[in-house]
Write a protein that holds these residues in place. Structure first.
Motif, short mmCIF file in Angstrom:
data_model
loop_
_atom_site.label_atom_id
_atom_site.label_comp_id
_atom_site.label_asym_id
_atom_site.label_seq_id
_atom_site.Cartn_x
_atom_site.Cartn_y
_atom_site.Cartn_z
N ARG A 196 2.10 1.45 -3.62
CA ARG A 196 0.92 2.16 -4.38
C ARG A 196 0.79 3.80 -4.21
O ARG A 196 0.57 4.26 -5.25
CB ARG A 196 -0.41 1.61 -3.94
N ALA A 197 1.37 4.42 -3.34
CA ALA A 197 1.02 6.03 -2.97
C ALA A 197 2.13 6.38 -4.14
O ALA A 197 2.03 7.60 -4.49
CB ALA A 197 1.11 6.08 -1.76
N GLY A 198 3.23 5.89 -4.37
CA GLY A 198 4.10 6.50 -5.13
C GLY A 198 4.37 5.63 -6.78
O GLY A 198 5.23 5.74 -7.14
N GLY A 223 3.60 -2.51 -5.55
CA GLY A 223 2.60 -1.57 -5.58
C GLY A 223 1.17 -2.07 -6.03
O GLY A 223 0.31 -1.39 -5.72
N SER A 247 0.95 -1.17 -0.10
CA SER A 247 -0.22 0.05 0.08
C SER A 247 0.68 1.36 0.04
O SER A 247 0.57 2.20 -0.55
CB SER A 247 -1.01 -0.19 1.31
N LEU A 248 1.99 1.20 0.74
CA LEU A 248 3.01 2.51 0.72
C LEU A 248 3.52 2.45 -0.54
O LEU A 248 3.46 3.67 -1.09
CB LEU A 248 3.92 2.17 1.76
#
Length: 309
Positions: A34-36, A206, A31-32
């Protein structure tokens, strides 16, 4: 450091496997990442173009007469034909819809990197990505109306956003490469291969954040979707590669076309789709990442035999 990068470059396919496993086992980390995703996509495009000789980029524009019809066939004619077959066969539901959407999608952003890891022509993959994304708002109109009749859905905004990233990252890479000209077998190219493998591993990590919850909630549905994803992805690659070989295409070029035919950027549609339809489709989207990023590991031998012959 050079030795470590050499090891990573030589084992880039296994880095993708690590990303897939990490995405399933560590959804929080996924999830972390995926933010990038957009910065990751830009970095992958930058490295992919940076690896290519500027003369090869200049020559790529001469292939427009072949590339555009290929994109029109893959993203418009093929999904419409499959939609007609599914309709005549009485097949409907979320799986039928997501298959049509997959076929209507543009090639994946990391296709040039996957092509390089698979021993295929990365420039061909890059050209198909550009043309596929550029033509997506046009080619996707009819397939989207078939899946969502009467709905006002357009992938124009996400496609334009991705085109902007391609233009900025690719343009910067061309400028840098004009100044920095490493040899084709130099340590610098090995470094770029290693960086590309690491970035692709981060990208797949991600994209896998939803798999573990799905697997715990409904393992049978995930299994069915995974089998469908493998069949569609590898089936498209084999069919396209066979067609390109019969047409007399260079094996490395035809293989790159086949790789892009099977690996599509379905995530681009997620921004444009009605929220109610997303949950059912996200199962397939997550599952589709697995054959996609296992392509360099599982299909390299298949394409390698074609290249040798």
């Amino acid at each position: 450091m050079t030795r470590l990068l050499t090891i990573i470059a030589r084992n880039g396919r296994w880095m993708l496997v690590a990303g897939l496993v990490g995405g399933v086992l560590l959804p929080g980390l996924a999830s972390l990442m995926r933010a990038g995703l957009f910065p990751l996509i830009a970095a992958i495009l930058f490295v992919s173009v940076l690896r290519v000789d500027p003369a090869q980029i200049a020559r790529s524009f001469t292939h427009m007469r072949r590339d555009v019809p290929l994109v029109l066939f893959l993203q418009l004619a093929l999904p419409l034909a499959v939609a007609a077959i599914l309709h005549l066969g009485g097949v409907s539901g979320p799986l039928a819809s997501v298959v049509i959407l997959t076929l209507a999608a543009a090639p994946i952003t990391g296709g040039a990197g996957l092509a390089a890891l698979t021993g295929l022509d990365g420039m061909t993959a890059l050209r198909l990505l550009v043309w596929g994304t550029l033509l997506l708002p046009l080619t996707s109109m009819l397939p989207l109306q078939i899946v969502f009749p009467g709905a006002a859905i357009s992938p124009l905004e996400p496609a334009l956003r991705l085109l902007g990233v391609i233009a900025l990252a690719g343009g910067l890479a061309v400028v840098v490469r004009q100044i920095w000209r490493p040899g084709p077998q130099s340590d610098a190219i090995v470094m770029l291969d290693a960086v590309s493998a690491l970035l692709l591993a981060a990208l797949v990590l991600g994209l896998m954040d939803a798999i573990q919850p799905m697997l715990l909630r409904d393992p049978l549905q995930v299994t069915e979707m995974l089998a469908a994803a493998f069949a569609l992805n590898f089936g498209l690659q084999i069919a396209a590669n066979t067609a390109m070989r019969r047409a007399g295409s260079d094996p490395a070029v035809g293989g790159a076309v086949a790789l892009m035919a099977g690996n599509r950027n379905l995530a681009l549609f997620l921004i444009a789709l009605p929220p109610a339809s997303l949950e059912a489709m996200m199962v397939f989207v997550g599952c589709y990442q697995i054959p996609m990023f296992l392509t360099p590991l599982l299909m390299r031998g298949y394409y390698g035999r074609a290249v040798r012959h």
